[in-house]
Enzyme design. Sequence first.
Site, PDB file in Angstrom:
ATOM      1  N   ILE A   1      -8.954  -9.219  10.347  1.00  0.00           N
ATOM      2  CA  ILE A   1      -8.626 -10.031   9.118  1.00  0.00           C
ATOM      3  C   ILE A   1      -9.190 -11.407  10.250  1.00  0.00           C
ATOM      4  O   ILE A   1      -9.296 -12.332  10.127  1.00  0.00           O
ATOM      5  CB  ILE A   1      -6.875 -10.254   9.517  1.00  0.00           C
ATOM      6  CG1 ILE A   1      -6.598 -10.399  10.995  1.00  0.00           C
ATOM      7  CG2 ILE A   1      -6.433 -10.267   8.708  1.00  0.00           C
ATOM      8  CD1 ILE A   1      -5.067 -11.115  11.124  1.00  0.00           C
TER       9      ILE A   1
ATOM     10  N   ALA B   1      -8.468  -9.041  15.084  1.00  0.00           N
ATOM     11  CA  ALA B   1      -7.419  -9.109  15.261  1.00  0.00           C
ATOM     12  C   ALA B   1      -7.101  -8.108  14.016  1.00  0.00           C
ATOM     13  O   ALA B   1      -8.255  -8.182  12.864  1.00  0.00           O
ATOM     14  CB  ALA B   1      -7.323 -10.867  15.128  1.00  0.00           C
TER      15      ALA B   1
ATOM     16  N   ASP C   1      -6.249 -27.492  24.441  1.00  0.00           N
ATOM     17  CA  ASP C   1      -7.081 -26.997  23.396  1.00  0.00           C
ATOM     18  C   ASP C   1      -6.518 -26.652  22.387  1.00  0.00           C
ATOM     19  O   ASP C   1      -7.093 -25.690  21.119  1.00  0.00           O
ATOM     20  CB  ASP C   1      -7.980 -24.980  23.871  1.00  0.00           C
ATOM     21  CG  ASP C   1      -9.166 -24.722  22.603  1.00  0.00           C
ATOM     22  OD1 ASP C   1      -9.770 -25.788  22.589  1.00  0.00           O
ATOM     23  OD2 ASP C   1      -9.539 -24.262  22.660  1.00  0.00           O
TER      24      ASP C   1
END
EC number: 2.7.11.1
Length: 362
Positions: free
Chosen positions: A29, A37, A142
């Site tokens: 994915i 991932a 972030d």
Amino acid sequence: MDPATNSPIMPIDLPIMHDSDRYDFVKDIGSGNFGVARLMTDRVTKELVAVKYIERGEKIDENVQREIINHRSLRHPNIVRFKEVILTPSHLAIVMEYAAGGELYERICNAGRFSEDEARFFFQQLISGVSYCHAMQICHRDLKLENTLLDGSPAPRLKICDFGYSKSSVLHSQPKSTVGTPAYIAPEILLRQEYDGKLADVWSCGVTLYVMLVGAYPFEDPQEPRDYRKTIQRILSVTYSIPEDLHLSPECRHLISRIFVADPATRITIPEITSDKWFLKNLPGDLMDENRMGSQFQEPEQPMQSLDTIMQIISEATIPTVRNRCLDDFMADNLDLDDDMDDFDSESEIDVDSSGEIVYAL
């Protein structure tokens, strides 16, 4: 705002977990600097999970450890749920909740921009998750659209992810490093001052709100959006504007102006945002009680993986496999990597790679 060009997911020799293991492979994915991932199925609960694979060895650094430890401590509906870490023969695997709705970034790219009500709906959830992180003494550092995911429900629940740059004031010192993505970074970070990570997160939340409303980054030069030096200069001078033809309420404009303040001491705080008139409008009932929000996550059938177990797994993962060591030697001998930012001011204090990431802790 132009959609980012997604690189194709390159096939990689990752171990599909054995029959005796808990998860079954579904599909790849995503991919990035971290590795890849995969979407997996929990054999016991039949739940879909996302598994992030990071190659064993030198890639298992302090950022990976910080991401895992901080993420493990957070249990909130607006934060992607951490499940466990697993050590495979070649990779460290981080198992977490799967957000079927994808990135908030993709949703904005498809829509162009959001209405004020829709932007507020997601901003309220973002602030709820960030407020919880701060209450747990963790600053994300972030926050950006690419690090906010959505579940698959009709009225999507926002999920904050990627705690690789996060910092805990309990476990770590006051933040002093320059990390994150230029478009979202607060001025005080770029000035290399010791800064309050919570107030820097507020600035990043403001950038996210602006992009949802306008469909562009507030501090990018529209003519030269990839000129990171110019972006940084505009951040430092807080140079931004809202298009004249964009009809935003005075309350919304006022909140944005209170977020984009160069001096963090006078910038609006998360608690002040949560009592702001614009923020409170149409606030969903489940976001009103912050104490209840943190307790909505209950998994009695799956005890939390112990910190000792996690630290042992991370320690073992720092030792590269023989195959990975051979591959590293081959890559070092055969690749000549160019720095796309060679034309960036060599005397600048800020280092930026071609993706726009601030890559060095200063």
